[in-house]
Scaffold this active site. Sequence first.
Site, PDB file in Angstrom:
ATOM      1  N   ASP A   1      40.809  32.922  35.818  1.00 35.24           N
ATOM      2  CA  ASP A   1      40.719  31.520  35.366  1.00 35.24           C
ATOM      3  C   ASP A   1      42.117  30.921  35.190  1.00 35.24           C
ATOM      4  OD1 ASP A   1      38.218  30.281  34.982  1.00 35.24           O
ATOM      5  OD2 ASP A   1      37.799  31.480  33.191  1.00 35.24           O
TER       6      ASP A   1
ATOM      7  N   LYS B   1      28.870  31.398  41.209  1.00 36.42           N
ATOM      8  CA  LYS B   1      29.996  32.327  41.360  1.00 36.42           C
ATOM      9  C   LYS B   1      29.518  33.632  41.990  1.00 36.42           C
ATOM     10  CE  LYS B   1      32.448  29.981  37.732  1.00 36.42           C
ATOM     11  NZ  LYS B   1      32.701  29.749  36.306  1.00 36.42           N
TER      12      LYS B   1
ATOM     13  N   GLN C   1      32.609  32.907  30.889  1.00 36.16           N
ATOM     14  CA  GLN C   1      32.169  31.521  31.040  1.00 36.16           C
ATOM     15  C   GLN C   1      32.257  30.784  29.695  1.00 36.16           C
ATOM     16  OE1 GLN C   1      31.392  30.280  34.082  1.00 36.16           O
ATOM     17  NE2 GLN C   1      31.079  28.257  33.221  1.00 36.16           N
TER      18      GLN C   1
END
Length: 283
Positions: A120, A53, A97
């Site tokens: 997300d 990322k 995460q």
Amino acid sequence: MAAKIIDGSEIARKVRTEIAAEVAELKGKGVTPGLAVILVGDNQASQTYVKMKEKACEELGMHSVMAKYPSSLSQQELLNKITELNEDNTIHGILVQLPLPNHIDEKAIIEAISPEKDVDGFHPINIGRLMTGQDTLYPCTPYGVMVMLQYIGCEIEGKHVVVVGRSNIVGKPVGQLFLNENATVTYCHSKTKDLKSFTTQADILVVAVGRNDTITAEHVKQGAVVIDVGMNRNEEGKLCGDVSFDEVKQVASYITPVPKGVGPMTITMLMHNTLKAAKKSAK
Ligand code: GUN
């Protein structure tokens, strides 16, 4: 005739080129899209994803902040960090995460992220917007699946889409995105009886269960489009999806491979969401 292979790496590259151009344009107006990624603990796979990322942000000209903490971090400390990032004007996207250590309540963490920075697309507000057909930040992997299908010119309206898997991250939202595009959607899962009787009706079959060889040739209608979201390792340690690729490609019209199928789209759509959040904040 064997299926055409949908090249996720190629599609991801094209989409990233478009994103990079938009990032440059936005920077010209004084706004640099910024993504904060929080990693708690030392999960090997998570560390790899976080690095990917960070690299993607760099390649597309975005600002990124990587916050790494030991697994001893308390839930309150993590909530405090999220509050700080929610208030930080240089950050447009926040990603924590997953999975988190057991002592941290994942739901409380997701809900603490500002919905406008929830790149997300996991926050219940964004899920609610998706369910009610509103434009919002969509979960990255499901959104990536839709972009892939659009890229190959696959019509969705009126098609029967069968989704195998009902996770909050992939199965449920991907079915909803198809429904929003006027498909007829059937969900199957681990308790579904006679899976084959459903999957053989699919014009588009999306598989996201996390178990290799869940879908074999006998599960697939001739000419169906097969999207494999699985990411597993077989007995030889080789990366594979949920679909028996070699045999299903003899039946399908299009199929995604693993690796280089859906995988590269996920981080690409994260970049897309970060850009989208930044553009919205600049309005
Ligand atoms: N862990 C595995 N996949 C994901 C994802 O898409 N988002 C986050 N935040 N964590 C993950």
